[in-house]
Structure formats: C-alpha cells, structure tokens
Design a protein around this motif. Structure first.
Motif, PDB file in Angstrom:
ATOM      1  N   GLY A  83      13.584  -9.313  10.748  1.00  0.00           N
ATOM      2  CA  GLY A  83      14.470  -9.764  11.825  1.00  0.00           C
ATOM      3  C   GLY A  83      14.425  -8.849  13.026  1.00  0.00           C
ATOM      4  N   SER A  84      14.427  -7.532  12.766  1.00  0.00           N
ATOM      5  CA  SER A  84      14.338  -6.591  13.888  1.00  0.00           C
ATOM      6  C   SER A  84      12.976  -6.679  14.566  1.00  0.00           C
ATOM      7  CB  SER A  84      14.614  -5.164  13.419  1.00  0.00           C
ATOM      8  OG  SER A  84      13.607  -4.723  12.537  1.00  0.00           O
ATOM      9  N   LEU A  85      11.921  -6.908  13.780  1.00  0.00           N
ATOM     10  CA  LEU A  85      10.596  -7.094  14.381  1.00  0.00           C
ATOM     11  C   LEU A  85      10.534  -8.361  15.220  1.00  0.00           C
ATOM     12  CD1 LEU A  85       8.020  -6.068  11.635  1.00  0.00           C
ATOM     13  CD2 LEU A  85       8.396  -5.002  13.845  1.00  0.00           C
ATOM     14  N   ALA A  86      11.126  -9.444  14.728  1.00  0.00           N
ATOM     15  CA  ALA A  86      11.113 -10.696  15.483  1.00  0.00           C
ATOM     16  C   ALA A  86      11.908 -10.560  16.780  1.00  0.00           C
ATOM     17  CB  ALA A  86      11.677 -11.826  14.631  1.00  0.00           C
ATOM     18  N   LEU A  87      13.049  -9.899  16.717  1.00  0.00           N
ATOM     19  CA  LEU A  87      13.844  -9.684  17.925  1.00  0.00           C
ATOM     20  C   LEU A  87      13.092  -8.795  18.913  1.00  0.00           C
ATOM     21  CD1 LEU A  87      16.487 -10.079  19.444  1.00  0.00           C
ATOM     22  CD2 LEU A  87      17.344  -8.039  18.279  1.00  0.00           C
ATOM     23  N   ALA A  88      12.475  -7.735  18.417  1.00  0.00           N
ATOM     24  CA  ALA A  88      11.702  -6.857  19.295  1.00  0.00           C
ATOM     25  C   ALA A  88      10.517  -7.603  19.901  1.00  0.00           C
ATOM     26  CB  ALA A  88      11.217  -5.636  18.523  1.00  0.00           C
ATOM     27  N   ALA A  89       9.881  -8.473  19.131  1.00  0.00           N
ATOM     28  CA  ALA A  89       8.752  -9.245  19.653  1.00  0.00           C
ATOM     29  C   ALA A  89       9.204 -10.192  20.752  1.00  0.00           C
ATOM     30  CB  ALA A  89       8.089 -10.025  18.524  1.00  0.00           C
ATOM     31  N   LEU A  90      10.335 -10.845  20.550  1.00  0.00           N
ATOM     32  CA  LEU A  90      10.850 -11.741  21.590  1.00  0.00           C
ATOM     33  C   LEU A  90      11.225 -10.977  22.852  1.00  0.00           C
ATOM     34  CD1 LEU A  90      13.001 -14.180  19.448  1.00  0.00           C
ATOM     35  CD2 LEU A  90      10.808 -14.639  20.550  1.00  0.00           C
TER      36      LEU A  90
END
Length: 72
Positions: A30-37
């Motif tokens: 989730g933190s990776l997906a948020l950082a990617a966005l």
C-alpha cells in the motif's frame, strides 16, 4: 524518469494489494502504491522517492520481494 519508476513500482505493488497476504505485506504494498501514484503525479516527489528507496533497500537486504532488484 519518475514516470517510469512510478509505473514499475505500481505494476509491482498492484497484485500484492489484491492477494490474500498478511497485514504487514499489504501495508508495504500500500505504501509502495501510494508512493508510485505520488511519483507519477509529481507530488511530494522527494518523500515518495525516499519511501520507494527505503522499501527497495529493505527488500534487497532481506531478499523478500523482487521490486528492489527491479529498481536497482
């Protein structure tokens, strides 16, 4: 460059969010997906890049997931 890194990280984190994984794994994805966005949008780029870098270094050192090797 941030678009490519953001896309690769989002591509890697997406399936991990929808799988039946433990809570700590979903939190990492989730933190990776948020950082990617955030990277793709260009918002908070230093913070998002730091999150991706910390997770990638952790994964390289522990050998748990492949995103670290993918980004290295």
């Amino acid at each position: 460059m941030r678009l490519v890194v953001g896309t690769v990280v989002l591509w890697h984190a997406g399936p991990g969010l929808w799988s039946d994984s433990p809570l700590h794994t979903i939190a990492v994805y989730g933190s990776l997906a948020l950082a990617a966005l955030l990277l793709i949008a260009g918002l908070w780029t230093p913070v998002a890049g730091a999150v991706v870098a910390v997770v990638a270094v952790f994964e390289i050192l522990t050998g748990e997931l492949a995103v670290g090797r993918l980004l290295a």
